[in-house]
Scaffold this active site. Structure first.
Site, PDB file in Angstrom:
ATOM      1  N   CYS A 112      81.100  95.583 -74.369  1.00  0.00           N
ATOM      2  CA  CYS A 112      80.202  95.810 -75.514  1.00  0.00           C
ATOM      3  C   CYS A 112      79.498  94.540 -75.963  1.00  0.00           C
ATOM      4  O   CYS A 112      78.522  94.598 -76.703  1.00  0.00           O
ATOM      5  CB  CYS A 112      80.974  96.418 -76.681  1.00  0.00           C
ATOM      6  N   HIS A 248      77.361  95.678 -83.283  1.00  0.00           N
ATOM      7  CA  HIS A 248      77.684  96.648 -82.229  1.00  0.00           C
ATOM      8  C   HIS A 248      78.069  97.974 -82.886  1.00  0.00           C
ATOM      9  O   HIS A 248      78.815  97.999 -83.866  1.00  0.00           O
ATOM     10  CB  HIS A 248      78.829  96.102 -81.374  1.00  0.00           C
ATOM     11  N   ASN A 278      78.434 105.244 -79.070  1.00  0.00           N
ATOM     12  CA  ASN A 278      78.766 103.873 -78.682  1.00  0.00           C
ATOM     13  C   ASN A 278      78.285 103.648 -77.255  1.00  0.00           C
ATOM     14  O   ASN A 278      78.885 104.145 -76.311  1.00  0.00           O
ATOM     15  CB  ASN A 278      80.281 103.665 -78.798  1.00  0.00           C
TER      16      ASN A 278
HETATM   17  O1  UT7 Z   1      83.247  99.469 -78.547  1.00  0.00           O
HETATM   18  C1  UT7 Z   1      84.283  98.579 -78.232  1.00  0.00           C
HETATM   19  C2  UT7 Z   1      85.271  98.416 -79.305  1.00  0.00           C
HETATM   20  N1  UT7 Z   1      85.792  99.683 -79.727  1.00  0.00           N
HETATM   21  C3  UT7 Z   1      86.072  99.860 -81.007  1.00  0.00           C
HETATM   22  O2  UT7 Z   1      85.840  98.980 -81.812  1.00  0.00           O
HETATM   23  C4  UT7 Z   1      86.722 101.152 -81.397  1.00  0.00           C
HETATM   24  C5  UT7 Z   1      87.788 100.889 -82.419  1.00  0.00           C
HETATM   25  N2  UT7 Z   1      88.552 102.063 -82.800  1.00  0.00           N
HETATM   26  C6  UT7 Z   1      88.025 103.099 -83.477  1.00  0.00           C
HETATM   27  O3  UT7 Z   1      86.839 103.182 -83.685  1.00  0.00           O
HETATM   28  C7  UT7 Z   1      88.982 104.118 -84.040  1.00  0.00           C
HETATM   29  O4  UT7 Z   1      90.302 103.644 -83.880  1.00  0.00           O
HETATM   30  C8  UT7 Z   1      88.863 105.546 -83.422  1.00  0.00           C
HETATM   31  C9  UT7 Z   1      87.585 106.209 -83.886  1.00  0.00           C
HETATM   32  C10 UT7 Z   1      88.876 105.453 -81.918  1.00  0.00           C
HETATM   33  C11 UT7 Z   1      90.035 106.423 -83.881  1.00  0.00           C
HETATM   34  O5  UT7 Z   1      90.071 106.459 -85.295  1.00  0.00           O
HETATM   35  P1  UT7 Z   1      91.434 106.167 -86.090  1.00  0.00           P
HETATM   36  O6  UT7 Z   1      91.137 106.376 -87.500  1.00  0.00           O
HETATM   37  O7  UT7 Z   1      91.889 104.792 -85.661  1.00  0.00           O
HETATM   38  O8  UT7 Z   1      92.362 107.296 -85.566  1.00  0.00           O
HETATM   39  P2  UT7 Z   1      93.782 107.179 -84.822  1.00  0.00           P
HETATM   40  O9  UT7 Z   1      93.609 106.730 -83.418  1.00  0.00           O
HETATM   41  O10 UT7 Z   1      94.730 106.416 -85.703  1.00  0.00           O
HETATM   42  O11 UT7 Z   1      94.226 108.697 -84.831  1.00  0.00           O
HETATM   43  C12 UT7 Z   1      94.436 109.412 -86.041  1.00  0.00           C
HETATM   44  C13 UT7 Z   1      94.722 110.852 -85.684  1.00  0.00           C
HETATM   45  C14 UT7 Z   1      95.777 110.998 -84.577  1.00  0.00           C
HETATM   46  O12 UT7 Z   1      96.530 112.167 -84.869  1.00  0.00           O
HETATM   47  P3  UT7 Z   1      97.979 112.047 -85.565  1.00  0.00           P
HETATM   48  O13 UT7 Z   1      98.807 111.210 -84.641  1.00  0.00           O
HETATM   49  O14 UT7 Z   1      97.723 111.380 -86.889  1.00  0.00           O
HETATM   50  O15 UT7 Z   1      98.415 113.465 -85.666  1.00  0.00           O
HETATM   51  C15 UT7 Z   1      94.952 111.255 -83.348  1.00  0.00           C
HETATM   52  O16 UT7 Z   1      95.654 111.981 -82.362  1.00  0.00           O
HETATM   53  O17 UT7 Z   1      93.523 111.453 -85.178  1.00  0.00           O
HETATM   54  C16 UT7 Z   1      93.806 112.063 -83.916  1.00  0.00           C
HETATM   55  N3  UT7 Z   1      92.604 112.047 -83.119  1.00  0.00           N
HETATM   56  C17 UT7 Z   1      91.664 113.005 -83.185  1.00  0.00           C
HETATM   57  N4  UT7 Z   1      91.586 114.124 -83.930  1.00  0.00           N
HETATM   58  C18 UT7 Z   1      90.483 114.881 -83.766  1.00  0.00           C
HETATM   59  C19 UT7 Z   1      92.213 111.103 -82.199  1.00  0.00           C
HETATM   60  N5  UT7 Z   1      91.016 111.451 -81.698  1.00  0.00           N
HETATM   61  C20 UT7 Z   1      90.662 112.615 -82.278  1.00  0.00           C
HETATM   62  C21 UT7 Z   1      89.549 113.462 -82.159  1.00  0.00           C
HETATM   63  N6  UT7 Z   1      89.487 114.578 -82.928  1.00  0.00           N
HETATM   64  N7  UT7 Z   1      88.536 113.179 -81.320  1.00  0.00           N
END
Ligand code: UT7
Length: 321
Positions: A112, A248, A278
């Site tokens: 990225c 980004h 992204n």
């Molecule tokens: O581009 C290069 C660098 N990349 C980044 O900077 C990305 C950084 N990370 C992020 O943007 C975020 O961490 C995400 C958008 C990827 C995820 O958001 P989050 O708030 O960190 O969610 P999480 O991974 O902590 O997951 C929270 C919950 C989980 O369920 P439980 O364990 O709480 O029951 C996940 O399984 O959300 C669930 N989850 C989803 N639910 C619905 C993960 N993906 C999805 C989804 N739809 N697509």
């Protein structure tokens, strides 16, 4: 001698995948994706398009807008982690498509941060007098390394390209640029196998992006806050003097946290992940071009750009347009 961006162009494929489309294929909702990421839809290349095709379209627009003779270009640098093939590099593929030859053309692998890395390098070529007209591109077809059955990643990534023409200037142009990386974090966002590293037993999932999203999120916020403050301090510029912040486009919540720390009002923050998703190395020039085309960004504006991505790699560029 400083370098200056004299034009910007971008291209996204016409095919769009919406959050509603993804609701039909993985266990997700439009509400979750919008509230957690800011993404509403994502452009996805059709099967005939490779990264250099998107890059060529963006480059052609940037060249037209720069009103230069394309034969003036003496350097091409492309940031991408999804090259068409292992070799030749995307820079030379675009060089050929543009009908140009006999100058350096290469790709930078910084995920990225690819566009910011490429800008930083082009700036140095211009500062040393080695280049008088550089084409800098960020281009990706992330859809090719995305596991469309994995809701953790498939809701995020997209395809597109952005390009800029840089020339020497007596004005300020690029005021400050710094890059960074820390390979300790490599496994938090990676494709496990690929061109030379092969699994003993292969499954198709081995060749797709894997991300520990929440852990990446935390390091991203901390790093981006630090490098933004550092860029301003080292340039002797106060955040109130920044007209536009173009980060980004990974996650609206990361961007809001950094903007808050910099005390930048939301009107100064350029967002485009709503329609672009992204797009890795393409995300900054895509957002940049969107804001130039809708009349927000103008000549003379002071712009802070920053990136963070797999590796981890990061970087910032502060410039006067
Ligand atoms: O581009 C290069 C660098 N990349 C980044 O900077 C990305 C950084 N990370 C992020 O943007 C975020 O961490 C995400 C958008 C990827 C995820 O958001 P989050 O708030 O960190 O969610 P999480 O991974 O902590 O997951 C929270 C919950 C989980 O369920 P439980 O364990 O709480 O029951 C996940 O399984 O959300 C669930 N989850 C989803 N639910 C619905 C993960 N993906 C999805 C989804 N739809 N697509």
């Amino acid at each position: 001698m400083n370098s200056k961006i004299i034009s910007i162009g971008s291209y996204i494929p016409s095919n769009t995948v919406t959050n509603k489309d993804l609701e039909k294929t993985v266990d997700t909702t439009d509400e979750w994706i919008v509230s957690r990421t800011g993404i509403k839809q994502r452009p996805i290349a059709d099967s005939s398009q490779a990264t250099s095709d998107l890059a060529f379209e963006a480059a052609t627009i940037a060249i037209e807008r720069a009103k230069i003779d394309k034969n003036d270009i003496d350097l091409i640098i492309v940031g991408t982690c999804t090259p068409d093939v292992a070799t030749p590099n995307v820079g030379t593929l675009i060089q050929k498509r543009l009908g140009l030859s006999n100058f350096p053309a290469f790709s930078i692998e910084a995920a990225c941060s690819g566009f910011i890395y490429a800008l930083n390098i082009a700036d140095k070529f211009i500062k040393t007098g080695e280049s008088k007209c550089a084409l800098v591109v960020g281009a990706e077809t992330l859809s090719r390394i995305t596991n469309w059955d994995d809701r953790n990643t498939c809701v995020l990534f997209a395809d597109g390209a952005g390009a800029a023409i840089l020339k020497p200037t007596d004005d300020k142009g690029i005021i400050f640029s710094e890059l960074g990386a820390n390979g300790e974090y490599a496994d938090l966002l990676h494709v496990p196998y690929g061109t030379s590293r092969k699994p003993e037993k292969s499954s198709k999932d081995d060749y797709f992006l894997r991300m520990s999203g929440n852990e990446v999120f935390k390091v991203a916020v901390k790093t981006l806050e630090e490098i933004a403050i550092d860029a301003l301090k080292k340039s002797n510029i106060e955040s109130k003097d920044v007209d536009w912040f173009i980060p980004h486009q990974a996650n609206v919540r990361i961007i809001q946290a950094v903007a808050k720390r910099l005390e930048l009002p939301e009107e100064k923050v350029i967002l485009s992940m709503d329609i672009h998703g992204n797009t890795s190395a393409a995300s900054i020039p895509l957002a940049f071009d969107r804001a130039v085309q809708d009349g927000r960004i103008k000549k003379g504006d002071t712009i802070l750009m920053q990136s963070f991505g797999a590796g981890f790699t990061w970087g910032s560029v502060l410039l006067e347009l």
